[in-house]
Design an enzyme around this catalytic site. Structure first.
Site, PDB file in Angstrom:
ATOM      1  N   ARG A  29     -22.851  46.773  36.342  1.00 30.54           N
ATOM      2  CA  ARG A  29     -21.975  47.607  35.850  1.00 30.54           C
ATOM      3  C   ARG A  29     -21.448  46.952  34.333  1.00 30.54           C
ATOM      4  NH1 ARG A  29     -20.240  50.436  39.972  1.00 30.54           N
ATOM      5  NH2 ARG A  29     -20.400  49.484  42.028  1.00 30.54           N
ATOM      6  N   ASP A  30     -21.025  47.982  33.418  1.00 29.06           N
ATOM      7  CA  ASP A  30     -20.491  47.665  32.173  1.00 29.06           C
ATOM      8  C   ASP A  30     -19.359  46.980  32.245  1.00 29.06           C
ATOM      9  OD1 ASP A  30     -21.325  49.043  29.121  1.00 29.06           O
ATOM     10  OD2 ASP A  30     -19.462  48.077  29.473  1.00 29.06           O
ATOM     11  N   ILE A  31     -19.046  45.662  31.417  1.00 32.90           N
ATOM     12  CA  ILE A  31     -17.947  45.126  31.515  1.00 32.90           C
ATOM     13  C   ILE A  31     -16.755  45.660  31.057  1.00 32.90           C
ATOM     14  CG2 ILE A  31     -18.027  43.484  29.146  1.00 32.90           C
ATOM     15  CD1 ILE A  31     -17.651  41.042  30.827  1.00 32.90           C
ATOM     16  N   ASN A  87     -28.260  53.943  22.794  1.00 28.15           N
ATOM     17  CA  ASN A  87     -27.648  53.788  21.468  1.00 28.15           C
ATOM     18  C   ASN A  87     -28.930  53.052  20.820  1.00 28.15           C
ATOM     19  OD1 ASN A  87     -25.056  54.916  21.886  1.00 28.15           O
ATOM     20  ND2 ASN A  87     -24.266  52.940  22.838  1.00 28.15           N
ATOM     21  N   VAL A  96     -25.445  45.479  21.573  1.00 25.94           N
ATOM     22  CA  VAL A  96     -26.389  44.446  22.254  1.00 25.94           C
ATOM     23  C   VAL A  96     -27.838  44.822  21.993  1.00 25.94           C
ATOM     24  CG1 VAL A  96     -26.885  43.395  24.433  1.00 25.94           C
ATOM     25  CG2 VAL A  96     -24.450  43.997  23.972  1.00 25.94           C
ATOM     26  N   HIS A 100     -30.903  49.228  26.397  1.00 24.05           N
ATOM     27  CA  HIS A 100     -30.737  49.498  27.847  1.00 24.05           C
ATOM     28  C   HIS A 100     -29.958  50.959  27.648  1.00 24.05           C
ATOM     29  CE1 HIS A 100     -27.403  48.145  24.789  1.00 24.05           C
ATOM     30  NE2 HIS A 100     -26.661  49.065  25.464  1.00 24.05           N
ATOM     31  N   HIS A 102     -27.080  53.688  29.276  1.00 27.23           N
ATOM     32  CA  HIS A 102     -25.890  53.668  29.916  1.00 27.23           C
ATOM     33  C   HIS A 102     -25.870  54.898  30.781  1.00 27.23           C
ATOM     34  CE1 HIS A 102     -23.415  51.187  26.676  1.00 27.23           C
ATOM     35  NE2 HIS A 102     -24.631  51.627  26.218  1.00 27.23           N
TER      36      HIS A 102
HETATM   37  P1  5GP Z   1     -24.344  49.291  23.304  1.00 23.69           P
HETATM   38  O1  5GP Z   1     -23.184  49.431  22.377  1.00 23.69           O
HETATM   39  O2  5GP Z   1     -25.342  48.272  22.912  1.00 23.69           O
HETATM   40  O3  5GP Z   1     -24.906  50.512  23.699  1.00 23.69           O
HETATM   41  O4  5GP Z   1     -23.715  48.596  24.648  1.00 23.69           O
HETATM   42  C1  5GP Z   1     -23.679  47.568  25.158  1.00 23.69           C
HETATM   43  C2  5GP Z   1     -22.785  47.636  26.247  1.00 23.69           C
HETATM   44  O5  5GP Z   1     -22.677  46.396  26.757  1.00 23.69           O
HETATM   45  C3  5GP Z   1     -21.171  47.615  26.068  1.00 23.69           C
HETATM   46  O6  5GP Z   1     -20.904  48.922  26.557  1.00 23.69           O
HETATM   47  C4  5GP Z   1     -20.800  46.705  26.444  1.00 23.69           C
HETATM   48  O7  5GP Z   1     -19.209  46.780  27.126  1.00 23.69           O
HETATM   49  C5  5GP Z   1     -21.622  45.817  27.458  1.00 23.69           C
HETATM   50  N1  5GP Z   1     -21.416  44.438  27.304  1.00 23.69           N
HETATM   51  C6  5GP Z   1     -21.219  43.580  26.542  1.00 23.69           C
HETATM   52  N2  5GP Z   1     -21.164  42.457  26.895  1.00 23.69           N
HETATM   53  C7  5GP Z   1     -21.514  42.602  28.384  1.00 23.69           C
HETATM   54  C8  5GP Z   1     -21.282  41.367  29.268  1.00 23.69           C
HETATM   55  O8  5GP Z   1     -21.244  40.413  29.104  1.00 23.69           O
HETATM   56  N3  5GP Z   1     -21.566  41.889  30.549  1.00 23.69           N
HETATM   57  C9  5GP Z   1     -21.579  43.381  30.809  1.00 23.69           C
HETATM   58  N4  5GP Z   1     -21.656  43.653  32.144  1.00 23.69           N
HETATM   59  N5  5GP Z   1     -21.520  44.288  30.005  1.00 23.69           N
HETATM   60  C10 5GP Z   1     -21.286  44.073  28.567  1.00 23.69           C
END
Ligand code: 5GP
Length: 114
Positions: A29-31, A87, A96, A100, A102
């Protein structure tokens, strides 16, 4: 060894709410959820971005999407609908740098992306 937050989650060095795992994929799950359901599907093999994948990774990319749809079916919201997003790089909103997908569901997604 790559060392993003997601690599640490895969190596179980950081906690996460893991909802699915197989040999190639981890989902948690996303944080900071953007929807009632917001799960990240992450390949265990590390790619910084979608740009770093090649033809050789086609099956793995397919597995990521199929893991997401299988989760949606299992959890009972596949028919209602969901959104999958990747993304890529700064302009695509990536924060990140471990590839990945979403998976978001549980609310009406806007027809326009933003
Ligand atoms: P991006 O912006 O790279 O597409 O998505 C990265 C996602 O990782 C974001 O939605 C963010 O909330 C999530 N995220 C960042 N750090 C952590 C973490 O430590 N744990 C979890 N579960 N999600 C994270």
């Amino acid at each position: 060894m790559s060392d993003t937050i997601f690599d640490k989650i895969i190596r179980r060095e950081l906690p996460a709410d893991i909802v699915y795992e197989d040999d190639d994929v981890l989902a948690f799950r996303d944080i900071h959820p953007q929807a009632p359901v917001h799960v990240l599907f992450v390949p265990k093999k590390s790619f910084a971005t979608l740009n770093d994948c090649t033809e050789a990774d086609a099956a793995l990319l397919g597995k990521l999407l199929l893991a997401a749809s299988a989760y949606a079916k299992r959890e009972g919201f596949a028919e209602a609908g969901y959104r999958c997003v990747i993304n890529c790089n700064r302009g695509g909103g990536q924060t990140v740098y471990h590839l990945h997908v979403h998976l978001m569901a549980g609310r009406q997604m806007p027809e326009r992306m933003v």
